[in-house]
Design an enzyme around this catalytic site. Structure first.
Site, PDB file in Angstrom:
ATOM      1  N   GLY A   1      52.856 -70.189 -58.821  1.00  0.00           N
ATOM      2  CA  GLY A   1      52.768 -70.918 -59.242  1.00  0.00           C
ATOM      3  C   GLY A   1      51.645 -71.815 -58.704  1.00  0.00           C
TER       4      GLY A   1
ATOM      5  N   MET B   1      50.177 -77.872 -56.086  1.00  0.00           N
ATOM      6  CA  MET B   1      50.804 -78.404 -55.247  1.00  0.00           C
ATOM      7  C   MET B   1      51.990 -76.906 -55.115  1.00  0.00           C
ATOM      8  SD  MET B   1      52.743 -80.941 -55.331  1.00  0.00           S
ATOM      9  CE  MET B   1      54.251 -81.852 -55.170  1.00  0.00           C
ATOM     10  N   GLY B   2      52.039 -75.874 -55.614  1.00  0.00           N
ATOM     11  CA  GLY B   2      52.098 -74.632 -55.225  1.00  0.00           C
ATOM     12  C   GLY B   2      51.420 -73.789 -53.908  1.00  0.00           C
TER      13      GLY B   2
ATOM     14  N   SER C   1      58.727 -84.996 -54.238  1.00  0.00           N
ATOM     15  CA  SER C   1      57.698 -86.512 -54.544  1.00  0.00           C
ATOM     16  C   SER C   1      57.043 -86.544 -52.565  1.00  0.00           C
ATOM     17  CB  SER C   1      58.247 -87.124 -54.317  1.00  0.00           C
ATOM     18  OG  SER C   1      57.419 -88.743 -54.254  1.00  0.00           O
TER      19      SER C   1
ATOM     20  N   LYS D   1      64.931 -87.695 -59.082  1.00  0.00           N
ATOM     21  CA  LYS D   1      63.358 -87.419 -58.568  1.00  0.00           C
ATOM     22  C   LYS D   1      62.493 -88.262 -59.816  1.00  0.00           C
ATOM     23  CE  LYS D   1      58.768 -86.820 -57.680  1.00  0.00           C
ATOM     24  NZ  LYS D   1      57.946 -86.472 -58.904  1.00  0.00           N
TER      25      LYS D   1
ATOM     26  N   HIS E   1      63.113 -91.922 -59.186  1.00  0.00           N
ATOM     27  CA  HIS E   1      62.133 -92.296 -58.248  1.00  0.00           C
ATOM     28  C   HIS E   1      60.618 -92.787 -58.506  1.00  0.00           C
ATOM     29  CE1 HIS E   1      58.853 -90.784 -56.244  1.00  0.00           C
ATOM     30  NE2 HIS E   1      59.812 -91.274 -55.134  1.00  0.00           N
ATOM     31  N   ASN E   2      60.426 -91.546 -59.422  1.00  0.00           N
ATOM     32  CA  ASN E   2      58.816 -91.876 -59.843  1.00  0.00           C
ATOM     33  C   ASN E   2      59.446 -93.216 -61.352  1.00  0.00           C
ATOM     34  OD1 ASN E   2      58.628 -89.898 -59.048  1.00  0.00           O
ATOM     35  ND2 ASN E   2      57.588 -89.478 -61.074  1.00  0.00           N
TER      36      ASN E   2
ATOM     37  N   GLU F   1      59.220 -96.621 -59.023  1.00  0.00           N
ATOM     38  CA  GLU F   1      57.321 -95.809 -58.017  1.00  0.00           C
ATOM     39  C   GLU F   1      56.367 -96.747 -59.169  1.00  0.00           C
ATOM     40  OE1 GLU F   1      56.218 -92.426 -57.814  1.00  0.00           O
ATOM     41  OE2 GLU F   1      54.605 -92.356 -59.268  1.00  0.00           O
TER      42      GLU F   1
HETATM   43  P1  NBP Z   1      50.496 -78.201 -62.754  1.00  0.00           P
HETATM   44  O1  NBP Z   1      51.171 -78.734 -63.107  1.00  0.00           O
HETATM   45  O2  NBP Z   1      48.175 -78.686 -62.893  1.00  0.00           O
HETATM   46  O3  NBP Z   1      50.264 -76.208 -62.828  1.00  0.00           O
HETATM   47  C1  NBP Z   1      49.262 -75.441 -63.544  1.00  0.00           C
HETATM   48  C2  NBP Z   1      50.237 -73.832 -62.400  1.00  0.00           C
HETATM   49  O4  NBP Z   1      51.294 -73.809 -63.826  1.00  0.00           O
HETATM   50  C3  NBP Z   1      49.358 -72.963 -62.407  1.00  0.00           C
HETATM   51  O5  NBP Z   1      49.743 -72.028 -60.689  1.00  0.00           O
HETATM   52  C4  NBP Z   1      49.362 -72.184 -63.508  1.00  0.00           C
HETATM   53  O6  NBP Z   1      48.968 -71.032 -63.465  1.00  0.00           O
HETATM   54  C5  NBP Z   1      50.456 -72.087 -63.805  1.00  0.00           C
HETATM   55  N1  NBP Z   1      50.607 -71.114 -65.359  1.00  0.00           N
HETATM   56  C6  NBP Z   1      50.901 -72.643 -66.146  1.00  0.00           C
HETATM   57 BR1  NBP Z   1      49.939 -74.209 -66.682  1.00  0.00          BR
HETATM   58  N2  NBP Z   1      51.182 -71.586 -67.506  1.00  0.00           N
HETATM   59  C7  NBP Z   1      51.591 -70.607 -67.000  1.00  0.00           C
HETATM   60  C8  NBP Z   1      52.893 -69.841 -67.781  1.00  0.00           C
HETATM   61  N3  NBP Z   1      52.190 -69.677 -68.897  1.00  0.00           N
HETATM   62  N4  NBP Z   1      53.257 -68.630 -67.049  1.00  0.00           N
HETATM   63  C9  NBP Z   1      52.708 -68.925 -65.933  1.00  0.00           C
HETATM   64  N5  NBP Z   1      52.227 -70.196 -64.742  1.00  0.00           N
HETATM   65  C10 NBP Z   1      51.748 -70.798 -65.558  1.00  0.00           C
HETATM   66  O7  NBP Z   1      49.848 -78.639 -60.839  1.00  0.00           O
HETATM   67  P2  NBP Z   1      50.687 -79.002 -60.188  1.00  0.00           P
HETATM   68  O8  NBP Z   1      49.501 -79.559 -60.232  1.00  0.00           O
HETATM   69  O9  NBP Z   1      50.099 -77.667 -58.994  1.00  0.00           O
HETATM   70  O10 NBP Z   1      52.035 -78.995 -60.419  1.00  0.00           O
HETATM   71  C11 NBP Z   1      53.052 -78.406 -60.104  1.00  0.00           C
HETATM   72  C12 NBP Z   1      54.018 -78.589 -60.849  1.00  0.00           C
HETATM   73  O11 NBP Z   1      54.469 -79.878 -59.834  1.00  0.00           O
HETATM   74  C13 NBP Z   1      53.769 -79.838 -61.969  1.00  0.00           C
HETATM   75  O12 NBP Z   1      54.893 -79.516 -63.023  1.00  0.00           O
HETATM   76  C14 NBP Z   1      53.690 -81.455 -61.776  1.00  0.00           C
HETATM   77  O13 NBP Z   1      54.533 -81.752 -62.154  1.00  0.00           O
HETATM   78  C15 NBP Z   1      54.630 -81.331 -60.428  1.00  0.00           C
HETATM   79  N6  NBP Z   1      54.499 -81.936 -59.337  1.00  0.00           N
HETATM   80  C16 NBP Z   1      53.265 -82.687 -59.128  1.00  0.00           C
HETATM   81  C17 NBP Z   1      53.149 -83.679 -58.161  1.00  0.00           C
HETATM   82  C18 NBP Z   1      50.904 -83.936 -58.029  1.00  0.00           C
HETATM   83  O14 NBP Z   1      50.942 -84.929 -57.472  1.00  0.00           O
HETATM   84  N7  NBP Z   1      49.976 -82.864 -58.789  1.00  0.00           N
HETATM   85  C19 NBP Z   1      53.691 -84.197 -57.980  1.00  0.00           C
HETATM   86  C20 NBP Z   1      55.131 -83.937 -57.781  1.00  0.00           C
HETATM   87  C21 NBP Z   1      55.848 -82.940 -58.776  1.00  0.00           C
HETATM   88  P3  NBP Z   1      46.719 -70.205 -63.812  1.00  0.00           P
HETATM   89  O15 NBP Z   1      46.538 -70.886 -62.094  1.00  0.00           O
HETATM   90  O16 NBP Z   1      47.876 -68.772 -64.235  1.00  0.00           O
HETATM   91  O17 NBP Z   1      46.744 -71.167 -65.022  1.00  0.00           O
END
Ligand code: NBP
Length: 477
Positions: free
Chosen positions: A9, A13-14, A128, A183, A186-187, A190
Site C-alpha cells: 500500500g 502514507m505507505g 498520526s 488513535k 486521538h482524532n 483533534e
Molecule cells: P488511501 O487511503 O488513499 O489508499 C490507497 C492505497 O490503498 C493504494 O495503495 C491502493 O492501491 C490501496 N488499495 C485500495 Br484503495 N484498495 C485496495 C485493494 N482492494 N487491495 C489492495 N490495495 C488496495 O492511502 P493513504 O492516504 O496513503 O492512507 C493509507 C491508510 O493510512 C488509510 O487507512 C488512511 O486512513 C490511513 N491514514 C492516513 C493519513 C493521512 O494523512 N492521509 C493519516 C493517518 C492514517 P492502488 O495504488 O493499487 O490503488
C-alpha cells in the site's frame, strides 16, 4: 529474504513510511496492488536506502526475513480485508501483519482474533501525523500481542517522532484493538481542539473586531505559552496566508463547510455506547455537520439575532486575553473527556491502557502534539488511579484561575450571537461535575411518574415507587 520489514500500500502514507524505515537503515520490501506505484517509489527515492521492489504477493512475502513483519497501508475497510485475505495464506505462524490504516477498532478486534487462530500476530496500529509525520516521524499507537511488540517495538521506536526529551512517541498500547481505539480518540480530541480554536478565532473576529492577520499574531503569541501546540501553530499560518488570486485573506475565500472522514464520528458513537460524556468532541462533530447543511443555513438567514455592538479598543484587547483563558480551560476539559473515554474503553475491553503513556506518545509527531501533554503524563504518573484529569490539583487550580474569564467569554458570545458550541459544552460539563445536586433527581421523579421506573433515596437504601395516580404514598419497589 533480506528485508526486515515490508510495506504494502504505497499511496502517500505507505510510501512515506517505507522511506522512513529505509532512511533509518532497514531494508524495506515494497508492494502495491498497482505496480506502477512501487516502481515510482524506487525511481524517485531508491537512493534513500535499501528497497526490495516486488510485483507479486508471493515475491513480497519471500523477500521478508522471518518472523515476517508486513505493514499494510491501504484504504481502511474492505481493502484491508482484501489484503489480509491475499497475504495471510502465504504467512507462517509467528509472522506479523501490521495494519497502519485508520481501521475501526471493532474491525481490528475481529481481524486479530481470526489471525491469532492461525498463529499470525495482527498488530492494529494507529499512526498520526499525516504524510509529513509518516516520513519524518509519526506518533505510533500499536495494539496486538506483547510478543509482536517485542519484535516490532525497537523498529517503531526508531522511526517514530521523538518528544523534546528524546523519548520515542510509541508504546505498546494494549491487546487487539487498543491501538486503533486510542488513535480514534486521538482524532476525536483533534476535532474538539480544532473546533475550540475555530470558536476562539470567530470571537476574536466578530466580537473583538480583529482581522485574520491580527488574529494570526495573537495565535503566535499564544503559541509561546501554555497553548504551545502544532494546531495553534498551523492556525496562525493559515490565518496569515493571503489568497494569491484575490489578495483576500485565505480564510475568507474557503467555503465554510467542514468535511470529515469518520474517526470523530466513531469516537462519539462509541462514547454513546459506553455512556461516556464527550460533549466537547460531540459538539465539534456536530459543528462540522451544521456547517455542511448549506440549504438549511441558506434558509435560516432571516432568523433574528442580537443588535450589533461594537467593542472599544481596550475592551477588545482585554477580551482577547480572556479568550485565551477560555480556550485553555475548554481544552483541558475536552482532553479530560477524551481520556475518560480511553479509560472506559480500556475497562470494557480489558486493555489495561496506561493513560500517562498515551499522553506521553502524543507529545511528538501527531496532530494534537502539545506542550501541555507533559502535564497530563505527570498527572497520571503522580496518581495512576486518577479518576479524571480535573481531579488533578494542578489542572483544577489553572481552571480556577481561568473560570471567570471563561464565563465572561461565553456570556459575551451569547450576547453577540456568536455560536460557541464546544466552549459552552465544556463549561457545562465542568459545572455539572462541580454541582452538588443535579436535576437528575427531577428526571428520576418524572420517570417514576410516567413509567413507574422507580428511584433511590438519598437518606436510606432501597428502591422506591410513588403511587402517582393514586394517593401518592411511597412503596418499596
Ligand atoms: P488511501 O487511503 O488513499 O489508499 C490507497 C492505497 O490503498 C493504494 O495503495 C491502493 O492501491 C490501496 N488499495 C485500495 Br484503495 N484498495 C485496495 C485493494 N482492494 N487491495 C489492495 N490495495 C488496495 O492511502 P493513504 O492516504 O496513503 O492512507 C493509507 C491508510 O493510512 C488509510 O487507512 C488512511 O486512513 C490511513 N491514514 C492516513 C493519513 C493521512 O494523512 N492521509 C493519516 C493517518 C492514517 P492502488 O495504488 O493499487 O490503488
Amino acid at each position: 529474504s533480506t528485508a526486515q520489514i515490508g510495506v504494502t500500500g504505497l499511496a502517500v502514507m505507505g510510501r512515506n513510511l517505507a522511506r522512513n524505515f529505509a532512511r533509518n537503515g532497514y531494508t524495506v520490501a515494497l508492494h502495491n496492488r498497482t505496480n506502477a506505484r512501487t516502481r515510482a517509489l524506487v525511481e524517485e527515492f531508491g537512493d534513500e536506502g535499501n528497497f526490495v521492489a516486488t510485483e507479486s504477493a508471493e515475491d513480497f512475502v519471500a523477500a521478508l526475513e522471518r518472523p515476517r513483519r508486513l505493514v499494510v497501508m491501504v484504504k481502511a475497510g474492505e481493502p484491508t480485508d482484501a489484503v489480509i485475505a491475499e497475504f495471510a495464506p502465504l504467512l507462517e505462524p509467528g509472522d506479523m501483519i501490521i495494519d497502519g490504516g485508520n481501521a475501526h477498532f471493532a474491525d481490528t478486534r475481529r481481524r486479530e482474533k481470526e489471525l491469532r487462530e492461525r498463529g499470525i500476530h495482527f498488530v492494529g496500529t494507529g499512526v498520526s501525523g499525516g504524510e509529513e509525520g509518516a516520513l519524518n516521524g509519526p506518533s505510533i499507537m500499536p495494539g496486538g500481542s506483547p510478543e509482536s511488540y517485542d519484535s516490532l517495538g525497537p523498529m517503531l521506536e526508531k522511526i517514530s517522532a521523538k518528544a523534546k526529551n528524546g523519548d520515542p512517541c510509541v508504546t505498546h498500547i494494549g491487546p487487539d484493538g487498543a491501538g486503533h481505539y486510542v488513535k480514534m480518540v486521538h482524532n476525536g480530541i483533534e476535532y474538539a481542539d480544532m473546533q475550540l480554536i475555530g470558536e476562539a478565532y470567530q470571537l476574536l473576529r466578530d466580537v473583538a473586531g480583529r482581522s485574520p492577520a491580527e488574529i494570526a499574531e495573537i495565535f503566535r503569541t499564544w503559541n509561546t505559552g501554555r497553548l504551545d501546540s502544532y494546531l495553534i501553530e498551523i492556525t496562525a499560518e493559515v490565518l496569515a496566508h493571503t489568497d494569491a488570486d484575490t489578495g483576500k485573506p485565505f480564510v475568507d475565500i474557503v467555503l465554510d463547510q467542514a468535511e470529515q472522514k469518520g474517526t470523530g464520528r466513531w469516537t462519539v458513537q462509541i462514547a454513546l455506547d459506553l455512556g461516556v460524556p464527550v460533549s466537547g468532541i460531540a459538539e465539534a462533530v456536530f459543528a462540522r455537520a451544521v456547517s455542511g447543511h448549506a440549504g438549511l443555513r441558506e434558509a435560516s438567514q432571516h432568523l433574528a439575532g442580537p443588535s450589533p455592538r461594537a467593542m472599544g479598543e481596550d475592551e477588545a484587547a482585554a477580551f482577547a486575553d480572556r479568550v485565551e483563558q477560555a480556550l485553555y480551560a475548554s481544552k483541558v476539559v475536552s482532553y479530560t473527556q477524551g481520556f475518560h473515554q480511553i479509560a472506559a474503553g480500556s475497562e470494557q475491553y480489558e486493555w489495561n491502557i496506561d493513560l500517562g503513556k498515551v499522553a506521553a506518545i502524543w507529545r511528538g509527531g501527531c496532530i494534537i502534539r502539545a506542550a501541555f501533554l507533559d502535564r497530563i503524563t505527570q498527572a497520571y504518573e503522580a496518581q495512576p488511579g486518577l479518576v479524571s484529569l480535573l481531579a488533578d490539583k494542578g489542572f483544577a487550580e489553572e481552571i480556577a484561575a481561568a473560570q471567570d474569564d471563561w464565563r465572561t467569554v461565553l456570556t459575551t458570545a451569547v450576547t453577540h450571537g456568536v455560536p460557541t458550541p464546544a466552549l459552552a459544552a465544556t463549561l457545562a460539563y465542568y459545572d455539572s461535575l462541580r454541582a452538588p445536586r443535579l436535576p437528575a433527581a427531577l428526571t428520576q421523579g418524572q420517570r417514576d411518574y410516567f413509567g413507574a421506573h422507580t428511584y433511590h433515596r438519598t437518606d436510606r437504601d432501597g428502591t422506591f415507587h410513588t403511587l402517582w395516580g393514586g394517593d401518592r404514598t411511597e412503596i418499596d419497589a
